[in-house]
Design a protein around this motif. Structure first.
Motif, mmCIF file in Angstrom:
data_model
loop_
_atom_site.group_PDB
_atom_site.id
_atom_site.type_symbol
_atom_site.label_atom_id
_atom_site.label_comp_id
_atom_site.label_asym_id
_atom_site.label_seq_id
_atom_site.Cartn_x
_atom_site.Cartn_y
_atom_site.Cartn_z
ATOM 1 N N GLY A 1 0.825 -1.194 0.000
ATOM 2 C CA GLY A 1 0.000 0.000 0.000
ATOM 3 C C GLY A 1 0.859 1.244 0.000
ATOM 4 O O GLY A 1 2.025 1.221 0.396
ATOM 5 N N ASN A 2 0.294 2.349 -0.443
ATOM 6 C CA ASN A 2 1.029 3.605 -0.504
ATOM 7 C C ASN A 2 0.169 4.692 0.126
ATOM 8 O O ASN A 2 -0.482 5.457 -0.566
ATOM 9 C CB ASN A 2 1.375 3.933 -1.957
ATOM 10 C CG ASN A 2 2.277 5.149 -2.045
ATOM 11 O OD1 ASN A 2 2.874 5.546 -1.064
ATOM 12 N ND2 ASN A 2 2.369 5.730 -3.214
ATOM 13 N N ASN A 3 0.142 4.729 1.439
ATOM 14 C CA ASN A 3 -0.640 5.716 2.157
ATOM 15 C C ASN A 3 0.301 6.760 2.730
ATOM 16 O O ASN A 3 0.983 6.512 3.724
ATOM 17 C CB ASN A 3 -1.443 5.054 3.283
ATOM 18 C CG ASN A 3 -2.399 4.023 2.750
ATOM 19 O OD1 ASN A 3 -2.915 4.160 1.653
ATOM 20 N ND2 ASN A 3 -2.632 2.962 3.514
ATOM 21 N N LYS B 1 4.812 8.189 5.910
ATOM 22 C CA LYS B 1 4.282 6.923 5.442
ATOM 23 C C LYS B 1 3.425 6.306 6.540
ATOM 24 O O LYS B 1 3.872 6.197 7.685
ATOM 25 C CB LYS B 1 5.440 5.996 5.092
ATOM 26 C CG LYS B 1 5.173 5.069 3.969
ATOM 27 C CD LYS B 1 6.419 4.297 3.651
ATOM 28 C CE LYS B 1 6.390 3.855 2.227
ATOM 29 N NZ LYS B 1 7.482 2.995 1.884
ATOM 30 N N LYS B 2 2.200 5.908 6.226
ATOM 31 C CA LYS B 2 1.297 5.392 7.250
ATOM 32 C C LYS B 2 1.231 3.873 7.273
ATOM 33 O O LYS B 2 1.238 3.278 8.324
ATOM 34 C CB LYS B 2 -0.099 5.965 7.043
ATOM 35 C CG LYS B 2 -0.102 7.468 7.082
ATOM 36 C CD LYS B 2 -1.332 8.007 7.646
ATOM 37 C CE LYS B 2 -1.221 9.505 7.564
ATOM 38 N NZ LYS B 2 -1.951 10.275 8.388
#
Length: 70
Positions: free
Chosen positions: A9-11, A17-18
């Motif tokens: 994922g890329n949050n 970065k989450k």
């Protein structure tokens, strides 16, 4: 890879970065790709995957390394 559930994922928000976990998608294809990655790591004819796996496993752990190879 996203459809198979192997892309992280890329949050991100404000440069922080989450979460970078892989998704739960690809219930049928993900195990097949992981099994193929295990076979590629054990192959002695082409050592590229084995060397790449060992480098990642040393830093990040075996489970993350096999997902990276898959």
């Amino acid at each position: 890879m996203s459809w198979a559930g192997l892309a992280p994922g890329n949050n991100q928000s404000a440069g922080k970065k989450k979460s970078a976990k892989i998704t739960r998608a690809g219930a049928y294809i993900k195990p097949m790709l992981v099994q193929a990655a295990h076979a590629a790591v054990k192959c002695t004819g082409q050592p590229y995957c084995k060397v790449k796996y060992e480098n990642i496993a040393r830093r990040r752990g075996k489970k993350r390394a096999i997902i990276a190879i898959a």
